[in-house]
Write an enzyme that holds these catalytic residues in place. Sequence first.
Site, PDB file in Angstrom:
ATOM      1  N   CYS A  86     -25.742 -98.678 -22.820  1.00  0.00           N
ATOM      2  CA  CYS A  86     -27.435 -98.608 -23.341  1.00  0.00           C
ATOM      3  C   CYS A  86     -27.541 -97.415 -24.123  1.00  0.00           C
ATOM      4  O   CYS A  86     -26.705 -96.577 -24.411  1.00  0.00           O
ATOM      5  CB  CYS A  86     -28.189 -98.997 -22.399  1.00  0.00           C
TER       6      CYS A  86
HETATM    7  N1  GLN Z   1     -24.511-100.664 -16.487  1.00  0.00           N
HETATM    8  C1  GLN Z   1     -25.863-100.977 -16.695  1.00  0.00           C
HETATM    9  C2  GLN Z   1     -26.103-102.345 -17.055  1.00  0.00           C
HETATM   10  O1  GLN Z   1     -25.310-103.087 -17.312  1.00  0.00           O
HETATM   11  C3  GLN Z   1     -26.224 -99.825 -17.975  1.00  0.00           C
HETATM   12  C4  GLN Z   1     -26.081-100.681 -19.267  1.00  0.00           C
HETATM   13  C5  GLN Z   1     -25.573 -99.608 -20.008  1.00  0.00           C
HETATM   14  O2  GLN Z   1     -25.329 -98.424 -20.123  1.00  0.00           O
HETATM   15  N2  GLN Z   1     -24.701-100.106 -20.868  1.00  0.00           N
HETATM   16  O3  GLN Z   1     -27.235-102.634 -17.007  1.00  0.00           O
END
Ligand code: GLN
Length: 248
Positions: free
Chosen positions: A2
Site C-alpha cells: 500500500c
Molecule cells: N497486508 C496489508 C493488507 O493486505 C497491507 C497492505 C499493503 O501494504 N499492501 O491489507
Amino acid sequence: MCRHLGYLGPDQSVGDLLVQGENSLLNQSFAPRDMRGGGTINADGFGVGWWGADGFSRYRSDQPLWSDPALQETLPSIHSGAVVAAARSATVGMPVQRTACAPFSDDEWAFSHNGVVTRWPESLGELAADLPSTDLLQLEAPTDSAALWLLLRRLLGEYDPEKALATLVTAVIAAAPQSRLNLLLGNGQELWATTWYHSLSAFVDDERAIVSSEPYDDDPNWQAIPDRHLVVARPGHLIVTPLEIGAS
Ligand code: GLN
C-alpha cells in the site's frame, strides 16, 4: 504494498490533497514509483480520514482510488488541516473489502500499515492472546493490518505513541521475522511513522508536516527516511530516530 500519506498544515481540500502533485496518492495508486517488490499497483480500495471540529471522520471504499466517484464529487468540498490517507494493495490471501482499508481508527487515533506480517495469522497468535476476546471478535477485517491496529491500540493505552510503535515493531519482528512494517499513526496534531522495509519520505516546514510513502511532487525539500527508523512530525518539527530492535 500500500501507499500512505499523512498531512498536517493549513486547512485544505481533502480531495485535492489526494490528487495534488505529479506523483499524487492517486498516481501512486496506479503507477507507484518505489514498491520494493511488494506488488505493482494499489487498486484494492482506499481510505481517507480527517480531523475537524466534530473530531475524526473518514471515507473508505473497496474501489480503486481512480474509479470512486467520491474523489470528484464529495472529497473536494471537505476541508481539513489534518489528514491521513491510504491506497491499498491487498496482500495475497487477504480479502478485498472496505473495512480492510486504512485508516483504521478509534477515538482521536488513525492508523495505516504499509507492508505485511509474515506467516499471518499464526505468527501473531501469541501476541493476540493477550487481547480481550471481545476485541478480537470485532476485528474489522481478517487482515494483518487490522490485527496490528488492535495490538497498537492497546499499547497506546499504556505508552506514548513513540514507545507504543517501537514496542509493536519489536514484538512483531520477533514473532514474524521478515515482516514489512511501515506504520503511520496520527491524532490530528502530530504524525508518527515507522520504516521497516518500505519507502517513506517527509516534508516539514514551519507550516506543514507531511509524511508519504513516496514524495508527491519534485520539491527538493522532501527528505527520504532511512529504513528502520521512527518519525515524529508536526509543523516545524521533524525527529527521525533509529528503531532499536529489542528496545522497549
Ligand atoms: N497486508 C496489508 C493488507 O493486505 C497491507 C497492505 C499493503 O501494504 N499492501 O491489507
